[in-house]
Design a protein around this motif. Structure first.
Motif, PDB file in Angstrom:
ATOM      1  N   ILE A  68       0.830  -1.212   0.000  1.00 19.36           N
ATOM      2  CA  ILE A  68       0.000   0.000   0.000  1.00 19.36           C
ATOM      3  C   ILE A  68       0.859   1.254   0.000  1.00 19.36           C
ATOM      4  CG2 ILE A  68      -1.725   1.265   1.344  1.00 19.36           C
ATOM      5  CD1 ILE A  68      -3.002  -1.428   1.984  1.00 19.36           C
ATOM      6  N   ALA A  69       1.987   1.231   0.688  1.00 21.07           N
ATOM      7  CA  ALA A  69       2.909   2.367   0.586  1.00 21.07           C
ATOM      8  C   ALA A  69       3.429   2.492  -0.839  1.00 21.07           C
ATOM      9  CB  ALA A  69       4.076   2.183   1.560  1.00 21.07           C
ATOM     10  N   GLY A  70       3.700   1.356  -1.475  1.00 16.42           N
ATOM     11  CA  GLY A  70       4.179   1.372  -2.853  1.00 16.42           C
ATOM     12  C   GLY A  70       3.167   1.905  -3.827  1.00 16.42           C
ATOM     13  N   CYS A  71       1.887   1.722  -3.530  1.00 14.33           N
ATOM     14  CA  CYS A  71       0.845   2.257  -4.408  1.00 14.33           C
ATOM     15  C   CYS A  71       0.957   3.773  -4.504  1.00 14.33           C
ATOM     16  CB  CYS A  71      -0.530   1.852  -3.886  1.00 14.33           C
ATOM     17  SG  CYS A  71      -1.922   2.493  -4.863  1.00 14.33           S
ATOM     18  N   VAL A  72       1.095   4.412  -3.362  1.00 20.49           N
ATOM     19  CA  VAL A  72       1.197   5.877  -3.360  1.00 20.49           C
ATOM     20  C   VAL A  72       2.512   6.323  -4.000  1.00 20.49           C
ATOM     21  CG1 VAL A  72       1.242   7.932  -1.898  1.00 20.49           C
ATOM     22  CG2 VAL A  72      -0.293   6.030  -1.335  1.00 20.49           C
ATOM     23  N   ASP A  73       3.586   5.602  -3.731  1.00 20.62           N
ATOM     24  CA  ASP A  73       4.873   5.956  -4.326  1.00 20.62           C
ATOM     25  C   ASP A  73       4.840   5.845  -5.849  1.00 20.62           C
ATOM     26  OD1 ASP A  73       5.928   6.405  -1.823  1.00 20.62           O
ATOM     27  OD2 ASP A  73       6.882   4.427  -1.677  1.00 20.62           O
ATOM     28  N   ARG A  74       4.184   4.826  -6.352  1.00 21.61           N
ATOM     29  CA  ARG A  74       4.212   4.554  -7.792  1.00 21.61           C
ATOM     30  C   ARG A  74       3.137   5.298  -8.573  1.00 21.61           C
ATOM     31  NH1 ARG A  74       4.145  -1.887  -8.048  1.00 21.61           N
ATOM     32  NH2 ARG A  74       4.592  -1.536 -10.277  1.00 21.61           N
ATOM     33  N   LEU A  75       1.976   5.514  -7.945  1.00 20.47           N
ATOM     34  CA  LEU A  75       0.857   6.117  -8.658  1.00 20.47           C
ATOM     35  C   LEU A  75       0.446   7.482  -8.106  1.00 20.47           C
ATOM     36  CD1 LEU A  75      -1.279   2.899  -9.212  1.00 20.47           C
ATOM     37  CD2 LEU A  75      -0.090   4.233 -10.952  1.00 20.47           C
ATOM     38  N   GLY A  76       1.070   7.890  -7.012  1.00 16.92           N
ATOM     39  CA  GLY A  76       0.899   9.256  -6.539  1.00 16.92           C
ATOM     40  C   GLY A  76      -0.254   9.505  -5.598  1.00 16.92           C
ATOM     41  N   ARG A  77      -1.135   8.526  -5.431  1.00 19.00           N
ATOM     42  CA  ARG A  77      -2.301   8.738  -4.572  1.00 19.00           C
ATOM     43  C   ARG A  77      -3.013   7.402  -4.371  1.00 19.00           C
ATOM     44  NH1 ARG A  77      -5.922  12.879  -7.508  1.00 19.00           N
ATOM     45  NH2 ARG A  77      -7.520  12.161  -6.051  1.00 19.00           N
ATOM     46  N   LEU A  78      -4.012   7.399  -3.495  1.00 15.85           N
ATOM     47  CA  LEU A  78      -4.868   6.234  -3.300  1.00 15.85           C
ATOM     48  C   LEU A  78      -6.271   6.735  -2.994  1.00 15.85           C
ATOM     49  CD1 LEU A  78      -5.375   3.203  -2.997  1.00 15.85           C
ATOM     50  CD2 LEU A  78      -4.610   3.384  -0.613  1.00 15.85           C
ATOM     51  N   ASP A  79      -7.204   6.410  -3.882  1.00 14.91           N
ATOM     52  CA  ASP A  79      -8.586   6.864  -3.727  1.00 14.91           C
ATOM     53  C   ASP A  79      -9.538   5.742  -3.328  1.00 14.91           C
ATOM     54  OD1 ASP A  79      -8.396   9.744  -4.917  1.00 14.91           O
ATOM     55  OD2 ASP A  79      -7.339   8.459  -6.338  1.00 14.91           O
ATOM     56  N   HIS A  80      -9.290   4.547  -3.838  1.00 14.26           N
ATOM     57  CA  HIS A  80     -10.202   3.427  -3.591  1.00 14.26           C
ATOM     58  C   HIS A  80      -9.400   2.186  -3.197  1.00 14.26           C
ATOM     59  CE1 HIS A  80     -12.986   6.076  -5.524  1.00 14.26           C
ATOM     60  NE2 HIS A  80     -12.479   5.878  -6.730  1.00 14.26           N
ATOM     61  N   LEU A  81      -9.860   1.518  -2.172  1.00 11.36           N
ATOM     62  CA  LEU A  81      -9.322   0.213  -1.796  1.00 11.36           C
ATOM     63  C   LEU A  81     -10.429  -0.804  -2.003  1.00 11.36           C
ATOM     64  CD1 LEU A  81      -7.186  -1.662  -0.448  1.00 11.36           C
ATOM     65  CD2 LEU A  81      -8.293  -1.097   1.739  1.00 11.36           C
ATOM     66  N   VAL A  82     -10.137  -1.819  -2.818  1.00 11.22           N
ATOM     67  CA  VAL A  82     -11.123  -2.868  -3.087  1.00 11.22           C
ATOM     68  C   VAL A  82     -10.524  -4.193  -2.634  1.00 11.22           C
ATOM     69  CG1 VAL A  82     -12.597  -3.965  -4.800  1.00 11.22           C
ATOM     70  CG2 VAL A  82     -11.973  -1.554  -5.057  1.00 11.22           C
ATOM     71  N   GLU A 209     -17.913 -10.550 -13.336  1.00 11.00           N
ATOM     72  CA  GLU A 209     -18.284  -9.188 -13.746  1.00 11.00           C
ATOM     73  C   GLU A 209     -19.485  -8.666 -12.969  1.00 11.00           C
ATOM     74  OE1 GLU A 209     -15.701 -11.032 -16.606  1.00 11.00           O
ATOM     75  OE2 GLU A 209     -17.626 -11.731 -15.778  1.00 11.00           O
ATOM     76  N   ASP A 210     -20.391  -9.561 -12.541  1.00 12.57           N
ATOM     77  CA  ASP A 210     -21.536  -9.113 -11.742  1.00 12.57           C
ATOM     78  C   ASP A 210     -21.070  -8.474 -10.444  1.00 12.57           C
ATOM     79  OD1 ASP A 210     -23.625 -10.104 -13.471  1.00 12.57           O
ATOM     80  OD2 ASP A 210     -23.168 -12.120 -12.751  1.00 12.57           O
ATOM     81  N   ILE A 211     -20.065  -9.063  -9.829  1.00  9.75           N
ATOM     82  CA  ILE A 211     -19.561  -8.534  -8.566  1.00  9.75           C
ATOM     83  C   ILE A 211     -18.711  -7.289  -8.816  1.00  9.75           C
ATOM     84  CG2 ILE A 211     -18.444  -9.132  -6.407  1.00  9.75           C
ATOM     85  CD1 ILE A 211     -20.915 -10.874  -7.292  1.00  9.75           C
ATOM     86  N   ALA A 212     -17.906  -7.327  -9.871  1.00  3.55           N
ATOM     87  CA  ALA A 212     -17.080  -6.165 -10.208  1.00  3.55           C
ATOM     88  C   ALA A 212     -17.933  -4.936 -10.466  1.00  3.55           C
ATOM     89  CB  ALA A 212     -16.215  -6.476 -11.434  1.00  3.55           C
ATOM     90  N   ASN A 213     -19.058  -5.111 -11.127  1.00  3.62           N
ATOM     91  CA  ASN A 213     -19.944  -3.972 -11.399  1.00  3.62           C
ATOM     92  C   ASN A 213     -20.455  -3.348 -10.108  1.00  3.62           C
ATOM     93  OD1 ASN A 213     -19.670  -4.346 -14.159  1.00  3.62           O
ATOM     94  ND2 ASN A 213     -21.556  -5.542 -14.361  1.00  3.62           N
ATOM     95  N   ALA A 214     -20.802  -4.199  -9.129  1.00  3.76           N
ATOM     96  CA  ALA A 214     -21.287  -3.678  -7.851  1.00  3.76           C
ATOM     97  C   ALA A 214     -20.189  -2.965  -7.090  1.00  3.76           C
ATOM     98  CB  ALA A 214     -21.861  -4.821  -7.018  1.00  3.76           C
ATOM     99  N   LEU A 215     -18.985  -3.523  -7.104  1.00  7.89           N
ATOM    100  CA  LEU A 215     -17.862  -2.882  -6.414  1.00  7.89           C
ATOM    101  C   LEU A 215     -17.551  -1.523  -7.026  1.00  7.89           C
ATOM    102  CD1 LEU A 215     -15.591  -6.044  -6.137  1.00  7.89           C
ATOM    103  CD2 LEU A 215     -16.683  -4.865  -4.211  1.00  7.89           C
ATOM    104  N   ALA A 216     -17.554  -1.459  -8.351  1.00  8.53           N
ATOM    105  CA  ALA A 216     -17.264  -0.192  -9.021  1.00  8.53           C
ATOM    106  C   ALA A 216     -18.343   0.843  -8.716  1.00  8.53           C
ATOM    107  CB  ALA A 216     -17.141  -0.413 -10.523  1.00  8.53           C
ATOM    108  N   PHE A 217     -19.595   0.415  -8.688  1.00  9.08           N
ATOM    109  CA  PHE A 217     -20.675   1.345  -8.344  1.00  9.08           C
ATOM    110  C   PHE A 217     -20.474   1.922  -6.946  1.00  9.08           C
ATOM    111  CE2 PHE A 217     -24.646   1.640  -5.854  1.00  9.08           C
ATOM    112  CZ  PHE A 217     -25.113   2.840  -6.379  1.00  9.08           C
TER     113      PHE A 217
END
Length: 253
Positions: A68-82, A209-217
């Motif tokens: 999770i620290a690497g996520c911010v280092d590599r992508l600059g931010r963290l908005d969503h955790l799934v 995909e049914d579950i992914a759609n709900a998570l994205a929503f």
């Protein structure tokens, strides 16, 4: 890759099944993704420049922190955790035969693993955001597998607790409770997962995909006033067995 200001999602369990479908769904919405898994067979995902890969073992606190620290280092931010990592890694079918080790293993993976990821992620979600967790209908009713089901039930209360605690930070926390989904868990089992379709009023089992759609929503602006909820995505199974009545043997009083 998208502009650095585009949102970033970290998806655990991203190498297969629901997690993999979730990565694809977020990318279709323009979200950059760190795809994290202990078994990341995701070469096709990382061919997309908007997806980076990371090793993650949710049962290892050091691995969680580094990912999770690497996520911010590599992508600059963290908005969503799934959090999709989890599963029933096998235990005896009867409660009296289940050992402390069985309980420890399944609770560690399915409950503590989520706790570790959220605990590491929230301090880094500096602009608010959303956390979406994959639970199970096993956490809502007696579908079998006591250790796994009890861990998933714990996620229901955890979701409510953290939604209340982190709401003032602008962080929403929600849970999706899937029914039977066509994933690799069925690869080593006899028969087809479609044999379970009789349990579902909609007449089919779920697809990743049914579950992914709900998570994205639940992570989207369309759900900006939704937090602390458990959303069954189960083809209607949680409504009860009424749809089976006409298929059961007729009995007279």
């Amino acid at each position: 890759m998208n502009a650095p200001t585009s949102p970033v999602a970290l998806v655990t369990g991203a190498g297969h099944g629901i997690g993999r479908a979730t990565v694809r769904k977020f990318r279709a919405l323009g979200t950059r993704v760190l795809a994290a898994d202990i078994d990341l067979a995701a070469e096709d995902l990382t061919a997309d420049p908007g997806v980076l890969a990371a090793h993650l073992d949710v049962t290892d606190p050091a691995s969680v922190e580094a990912c999770i620290a690497g996520c911010v280092d590599r992508l600059g931010r963290l908005d969503h955790l799934v959090c999709t990592a989890g599963g029933d890694t096998g235990s005896p079918p009867n409660f009296l035969d289940e050992t402390d080790d069985d309980w420890q293993r399944l609770v560690d993976l399915n409950l503590y693993g989520v706790v570790r990821c959220i605990r590491a992620a929230v301090p880094r979600m500096t602009s608010g955001g959303a956390i979406a967790v994959v639970g199970s209908v096993n956490g809502l009713a007696a579908w079998g597998g006591a250790p796994y089901s009890a861990a998933k039930a714990g996620l229901v209360n955890l979701t409510q607790q953290l939604a209340a605690e982190f709401g003032p930070r602008g962080i929403r926390v929600n849970l999706v409770a899937p029914g039977t989904v066509r994933t690799r868990v069925w690869d080593d089992q006899p028969g087809s997962p479609d044999q379970m379709s009789v349990l579902y009023p909609l007449g089919r089992i779920g697809e990743p995909e049914d579950i992914a759609n709900a998570l994205a929503f639940l992570c989207s602006p369309d759900a900006s006033w939704i937090t602390g909820v458990t959303l069954p995505v189960d083809g209607g199974a949680s409504t009860g067995p009424r749809h089976l009545f006409g298929k059961l043997p007729h009995r007279t009083p």
